[in-house]
Enzyme design. Sequence first.
Site, short mmCIF file in Angstrom:
data_model
loop_
_atom_site.label_atom_id
_atom_site.label_comp_id
_atom_site.label_asym_id
_atom_site.label_seq_id
_atom_site.Cartn_x
_atom_site.Cartn_y
_atom_site.Cartn_z
CE LYS A 4 -16.17 -24.46 -34.22
NZ LYS A 4 -16.37 -25.71 -34.96
CB CYS B 285 -13.31 -2.21 3.36
SG CYS B 285 -13.02 -2.58 1.61
CB ALA C 75 -21.24 -11.26 -6.51
CG HIS D 27 -14.56 -6.94 0.57
ND1 HIS D 27 -13.84 -5.86 1.00
CD2 HIS D 27 -13.95 -8.03 1.11
CE1 HIS D 27 -12.85 -6.25 1.77
NE2 HIS D 27 -12.90 -7.57 1.86
CG HIS E 293 -18.92 -12.02 -0.03
ND1 HIS E 293 -18.79 -11.11 -1.06
CD2 HIS E 293 -20.21 -12.45 -0.10
CE1 HIS E 293 -19.94 -10.98 -1.69
NE2 HIS E 293 -20.82 -11.79 -1.14
CB CYS F 164 -15.91 -45.09 -4.77
SG CYS F 164 -15.74 -44.35 -3.13
CG HIS G 252 -16.84 -43.64 0.64
ND1 HIS G 252 -17.70 -43.26 -0.37
CD2 HIS G 252 -17.60 -43.68 1.76
CE1 HIS G 252 -18.91 -43.11 0.11
NE2 HIS G 252 -18.88 -43.35 1.42
CG PHE H 274 -33.31 -25.63 -24.28
CD1 PHE H 274 -34.36 -26.36 -24.83
CD2 PHE H 274 -32.19 -26.33 -23.85
CE1 PHE H 274 -34.29 -27.75 -24.95
CE2 PHE H 274 -32.11 -27.71 -23.97
CZ PHE H 274 -33.17 -28.42 -24.52
CD GLU H 275 -29.87 -23.49 -21.29
OE1 GLU H 275 -30.76 -22.74 -21.76
OE2 GLU H 275 -28.77 -23.65 -21.85
#
Lengths: 341, 341
Positions: free
Chosen positions: A22, A46, A157, A161, A163, A196, A237, A306-307
């Site tokens: 927030k 293209c 990216a 286009h 991909h 699993c 599995h 931080f990350e």
Amino acid sequence: MTEIRTDPVTGNQVIIATERGKRPTDLKSVLPEKKVKKIEDSCPFCPGNEEKTPPEISRINRRDKWTVRVVPNKYPAVSMESSCNINDSILFKKEKGKGKHEVIIESREHNKSFFYMDIKEFEYMLKMYKKRYKDLINLEGIKYVSIFKNYKKEAGASLEHPHSQAIALPLVPKLIKEELHGSKNYFEKEGNCIYCDIIKEELNNNERIITETKNFLVLAPYASIYSYHTQIIPKEHKSNFETINNKLIEELAILLFDIFNRMGRLLGDFPFNMYLHTLPKDEENHNKTYHWHMEIAPRLSNQAGFELGSGMYINTVAPEQAAKVLRSVPTNCCNKKAYIV
Amino acid sequence: MTEIRTDPVTGNQVIIATERGKRPTDLKSVLPEKKVKKIEDSCPFCPGNEEKTPPEISRINRRDKWTVRVVPNKYPAVSMESSCNINDSILFKKEKGKGKHEVIIESREHNKSFFYMDIKEFEYMLKMYKKRYKDLINLEGIKYVSIFKNYKKEAGASLEHPHSQAIALPLVPKLIKEELHGSKNYFEKEGNCIYCDIIKEELNNNERIITETKNFLVLAPYASIYSYHTQIIPKEHKSNFETINNKLIEELAILLFDIFNRMGRLLGDFPFNMYLHTLPKDEENHNKTYHWHMEIAPRLSNQAGFELGSGMYINTVAPEQAAKVLRSVPTNCCNKKAYIV
């Protein structure tokens, strides 16, 4: 709520801090509105510009025209001709960046949104994923093939286009090593594949399931490191994506259509990454312990200091909440045969 | 050149692919020009708005006015009052997100660029880093204090006013665990601190040194995971930032002034993260093996699906090249006493 969850496989730590979502911001990243054409003269991906890419590696045609096309990446991260000197010094270790780097062009239309792909387009894309995987993994010296997609600049990216990319590597990447290690550890203690067991638990408590088909489950992972982080996993599995047959590819295509449809309706045309995790070559001893899967990582916020500095994550949307809202988004997939669970 | 380097401490893998830096892009992220005022009425960190933040925790005055001010983060990632239920299940482990989250406001000026901070401002900031570190690490249940800075939205900042953050955590973050583990392994084999050995080697071959003072070295790390990735490390073995004295803080402030001056002249007003790595509490057995340091991570490109999906990195600027150009940028620091090496 603020709690710290640990990923049972990788040991990744994530702070789930829902109140933090927030907070206000005075830094906007509103990009100027851009009008994008269906065919862009300057775009090397293209139709009509096929000669602007290095020679084509593979294609799938639809009504006599290519609909998926694979070409070498003109600016490869790795190359079979890497000439660097290797160094096995304990401090400064390096090896040749040997490998291949390919681009999988997913559509003829420059401005095609991944949120408006049709089921057939997903099917062709997945078929090409399998084909490129099989060809690349069998090259000499290759240990792993990473297949991934970057959607929009915020997700890395560089060309608009649509991909995906495949990078064949001479080693097992760190994150895959961690998954192999974590799942093997679990197997040795519990006697089961950890993936699993997670599937069983998730089906039992039904808190983090977004949708499912006969053979696949779509989950908001327990220790989701991104808001609306999504995992697609075969119920049965299987360690290796390569073993997927055409029937399952068709089912997975419907599922991708469904999940991107839900996500797009909820979050708009947002940036994301998608990637495939599968068993590396020559790791048959992990056959019973590893379980292939795909992940979608929405890039709704930037990783911060931080990350980067801690290797931990902060996620402001609890996966239970993400699953709940994504589950409730209406889609037009439910009458598909694959959905008869 | 394309080669794969492995970080000697963490095992991080990075592809150094210099040719890839030349690839074109049609996706621009040109933000609309913004006029930013010295004081912004709506900013909770600006002078005059002190009552808009939660009650102040600490401050440093300069000419009778605060110049650095610490307040609780209004949207904390962790909190001492976290009430979540803990769960020690093997699959779905969680613990309380117990801790503190503070904001260190570094300047009175809303539009102050970190590239134009003066040496005194860096010194006050570092003094406050030390003060907050000492107060927070001594709280009951706290194992680690992460101090970091996000500069610009691309680096995860949500407010423009210059600030760092401190997050006190009840656990050791994954990346710090990896560093502790890697450096301990090396010590057991080689009998030395790995960071001390790296410093010795780097001083010997002089390929990746950007600048140095009497007591600190600034390096482009061998396995730099970002372009222009920078590490600042004390030359003498010290495991803990907390032990830094005022004289060394003054020297480090000159060095920060120098390195941001160089980087700003070369790369402009670019987004970056900065973070501090130091020994966690109650890890005295790592005293001889761990070595505190700071890192600057420029955010010149976005992490993409390859990085997220593999845990590897691609860096298009070799650290030897980054060090070479940063070394050659003229600065006006060389006459400072600290520079007499």
